[in-house]
Design an enzyme around this catalytic site. Structure first.
Site, short mmCIF file in Angstrom:
data_model
loop_
_atom_site.label_atom_id
_atom_site.label_comp_id
_atom_site.label_asym_id
_atom_site.label_seq_id
_atom_site.Cartn_x
_atom_site.Cartn_y
_atom_site.Cartn_z
N ASP A 18 3.36 9.36 -0.74
CA ASP A 18 2.21 8.57 -0.29
C ASP A 18 2.00 7.46 -1.29
O ASP A 18 2.13 7.68 -2.49
CB ASP A 18 0.96 9.47 -0.23
CG ASP A 18 0.02 9.06 0.89
OD1 ASP A 18 0.00 7.85 1.21
OD2 ASP A 18 -0.68 9.93 1.42
N HIS B 274 0.82 -1.22 0.00
CA HIS B 274 0.00 0.00 0.00
C HIS B 274 0.86 1.27 0.00
O HIS B 274 0.34 2.36 -0.21
CB HIS B 274 -0.92 -0.01 1.23
CG HIS B 274 -1.98 -1.06 1.14
ND1 HIS B 274 -3.29 -0.77 0.86
CD2 HIS B 274 -1.92 -2.41 1.24
CE1 HIS B 274 -3.99 -1.89 0.83
NE2 HIS B 274 -3.18 -2.90 1.05
P1 ADP Z 1 -3.01 6.33 4.96
O1 ADP Z 1 -3.40 5.00 4.45
O2 ADP Z 1 -1.55 6.62 4.88
O3 ADP Z 1 -3.54 6.66 6.29
P2 ADP Z 1 -4.96 7.33 3.03
O4 ADP Z 1 -5.31 8.73 2.68
O5 ADP Z 1 -4.78 6.43 1.88
O6 ADP Z 1 -3.69 7.40 3.96
O7 ADP Z 1 -6.13 6.70 3.90
C1 ADP Z 1 -6.56 7.28 5.10
C2 ADP Z 1 -7.93 6.75 5.42
O8 ADP Z 1 -8.19 6.97 6.80
C3 ADP Z 1 -9.03 7.46 4.64
O9 ADP Z 1 -10.01 6.54 4.27
C4 ADP Z 1 -9.55 8.47 5.65
O10 ADP Z 1 -10.90 8.80 5.48
C5 ADP Z 1 -9.34 7.76 6.95
N1 ADP Z 1 -9.12 8.77 7.99
C6 ADP Z 1 -8.14 9.66 8.04
N2 ADP Z 1 -8.28 10.47 9.11
C7 ADP Z 1 -9.36 10.07 9.74
C8 ADP Z 1 -10.04 10.49 10.90
N3 ADP Z 1 -9.63 11.53 11.59
N4 ADP Z 1 -11.12 9.82 11.26
C9 ADP Z 1 -11.55 8.78 10.54
N5 ADP Z 1 -10.96 8.34 9.43
C10 ADP Z 1 -9.89 8.97 9.03
C1 G6P Z 2 -1.12 2.97 6.22
C2 G6P Z 2 -0.53 1.59 6.00
C3 G6P Z 2 -1.44 0.52 6.63
C4 G6P Z 2 -1.74 0.88 8.08
C5 G6P Z 2 -2.28 2.30 8.20
C6 G6P Z 2 -2.52 2.73 9.64
O1 G6P Z 2 -2.32 3.03 5.53
O2 G6P Z 2 -0.35 1.34 4.63
O3 G6P Z 2 -0.82 -0.74 6.57
O4 G6P Z 2 -2.66 -0.03 8.62
O5 G6P Z 2 -1.37 3.20 7.60
O6 G6P Z 2 -1.37 2.52 10.41
P1 G6P Z 2 -1.33 1.54 11.67
O7 G6P Z 2 0.10 1.45 12.05
O8 G6P Z 2 -2.20 2.17 12.70
O9 G6P Z 2 -1.91 0.22 11.24
#
Ligand code: ADP
Ligand code: G6P
Length: 452
Positions: free
Chosen positions: A354, A158
């Site tokens: 990202d 991812h």
């Molecule tokens: P990452 O996987 O690195 O966190 P992404 O943007 O691909 O970044 O995915 C983040 C996901 O987490 C999104 O679906 C977003 O809606 C969710 N998210 C981020 N911040 C919050 C929050 N404060 N509360 C709930 N969901 C969140």
């Molecule tokens: C990114 C990574 C995921 C991970 C998520 C939240 O989306 O690609 O593998 O689950 O961040 O991080 P955490 O350490 O809380 O699982």
């Protein structure tokens, strides 16, 4: 095809209303909703002391069987906090300087992967297709093969995959690349990631061992759009709307992670207020940044630094009746977030690197087609090659962020609609559904080819 078995470190608790922030869990939940039968195996999110292998907890909810195991505190530190998130995460996000390698952490990472394989083995059925997710579990296919598993085993990364010139700085780079070659198919987010990984495998003499496929992940835009419309009349969105007094809102939504470029983004916003003073007293920037991996040192430091930066900017620019930045470090329910996106005039998504960035896609899916907002997006996000009609910026360049924000805040409705229509078409063409269908079809073929 038989049953789909997903293996990931993070497994959401299906009974919790507040799902964990993070793209992996969000996208997979969208995928599994449409599967006839599936198993999701991984870490329970808890820590406890146990001898030997842990007990597997099983729970079935909405056709998905969740099988989870705890980690010991030592495994949580060595495998999760340190090797996965203190070594592989910075390395794959091009931040070598933050990588802190030690041999015991590598040992712990391998031990926990072995434990995952042993705990999963008795749950497997003959027709299963196994799909392993993310950097915590690079060695898992090899470990499963060592236990005699012959099923197709695929992997999806991812996060970004860096070029050989960076990856080779990791002491066990060779071993991890050999581990990746043990999967029938390896999926990554972008062509750039695929090229980097293929080059690493070629240099190691492993090309041909495993297929590499660029397969960008997405969301379920129809469902998310409906959630955004439904949230519009909810009390949270109403309160936010009333507090804005018809003035413009910029939104940022990210886990509190150094890869998200939050410090640079705040500086870009500060530059907007300095260079375009007409926005002072009018625009508000709402940043939702739930604390993530709070036990890891770099994340603690970042939180402190952001508190300071935001305090400084608010202190310097605020009026007694206007605050430039509103900042929340707690999670917000997804349905509410969807409504916040719909209300916001601009989304500011500026990661330094990202894998994909689902927030950018969620923002587009949540818009009102008659009056859509504008997206300011880092050209270093995996989503950028798809979302080319966004206002693309270099996330390190505060002036570029300020200019893009000014352009977004002053763009007329026709221009917003034109850009959004093209972006929306993109978001609807690469979804969680197409992602998993394309990957699994290719995995099925690769598995058959190996068995032939
Ligand atoms: P990452 O996987 O690195 O966190 P992404 O943007 O691909 O970044 O995915 C983040 C996901 O987490 C999104 O679906 C977003 O809606 C969710 N998210 C981020 N911040 C919050 C929050 N404060 N509360 C709930 N969901 C969140
Ligand atoms: C990114 C990574 C995921 C991970 C998520 C939240 O989306 O690609 O593998 O689950 O961040 O991080 P955490 O350490 O809380 O699982």
């Amino acid at each position: 095809m038989g049953r789909l078995v997903i293996v990931s470190n993070r497994v959401p608790d299906p009974r919790e209303r507040d799902q964990p922030a993070g793209g992996l869990a969000v996208a997979l939940a969208d995928v599994l909703r449409d599967e006839a039968s599936s198993l999701w195996f991984g870490w329970s999110g808890t820590q406890e002391d146990f001898e030997g292998d842990p007990k597997v907890a099983i729970d079935t909810h909405n056709k998905v069987t969740y099988a989870t195991i705890p980690l010991t505190p030592a495994q949580h530190r060595g495998y999760y906090q340190r090797f996965s998130n203190g070594i592989l995460w910075p390395l794959c996000h091009y931040r070598l300087g933050l990588m802190n390698y030690t041999q015991p952490d590598w040992d712990s990472y391998q031990d926990v992967n072995g434990m995952f394989a042993r705990a999963l083995l008795p749950l497997l059925k003959p027709d299963d297709t196994i799909w392993v997710q993310d950097y915590h579990l690079f060695p898992l296919a090899q470990m499963l093969r060592n236990l005699g598993v012959t099923a197709p085993v695929g992997f999806f990364l991812h996060i970004p995959f860096p070029p050989w010139s960076l990856f080779r700085a990791l002491p066990p780079a060779d071993a991890l690349l050999a581990d990746m070659a043990a999967f029938d198919l390896v999926g990554v987010q972008t062509d750039e990631d695929a090229d980097n990984l293929k080059e690493c495998l070629r240099i190691e003499g492993l090309d041909g061992a495993s297929r590499v496929m660029a397969c960008p992940i997405g969301i379920d835009p129809v469902k998310f759009g409906e959630e955004a419309r439904a949230a519009w009349d909810g009390s949270e969105v109403k309160r936010l709307r009333e507090s804005m007094h018809d003035e413009p809102l910029i939104i940022g939504v990210d886990r509190l992670d150094y890869s998200k470029g939050l410090e640079e983004r705040f500086q870009g916003y500060e530059r907007l207020l300095t260079r375009y003073p007409e926005h002072r007293g009018h625009v508000t920037y709402l940043q939702v940044a739930p604390v993530s991996r709070g036990e890891v040192e770099e994340y603690r430091l970042l939180r402190r630094q952001l508190d300071e930066t935001i305090g400084r900017i608010n202190g310097a620019f605020a009026e007694f009746d206007w605050t430039p930045i509103r900042y929340l470090t707690r999670p917000v329910p997804r349905q509410v977030l969807a409504g916040f996106y719909r209300l916001a005039d601009v989304a500011l998504v500026t990661p330094l690197r990202d894998g994909m960035n689902l927030v950018a896609k969620e923002y587009i899916a949540a818009q009102d087609p008659e009056n859509p907002g504008a997206l300011v997006l880092s050209h270093l996000a995996g989503a950028a090659p798809e979302l080319t009609e966004a206002l693309l910026v270099n996330p390190h360049d505060a002036d570029a962020i300020a200019d893009a924000l000014h352009q977004a805040l002053t763009m007329d409705k026709a221009a917003r609609k034109r850009r959004w229509t093209l972006l929306d078409t993109e978001v609807r063409s690469t979804t969680a559904g197409t992602w998993s269908r394309d990957f699994l079809a290719a995995l099925y073929k690769a598995g058959k080819a190996r068995q032939a």
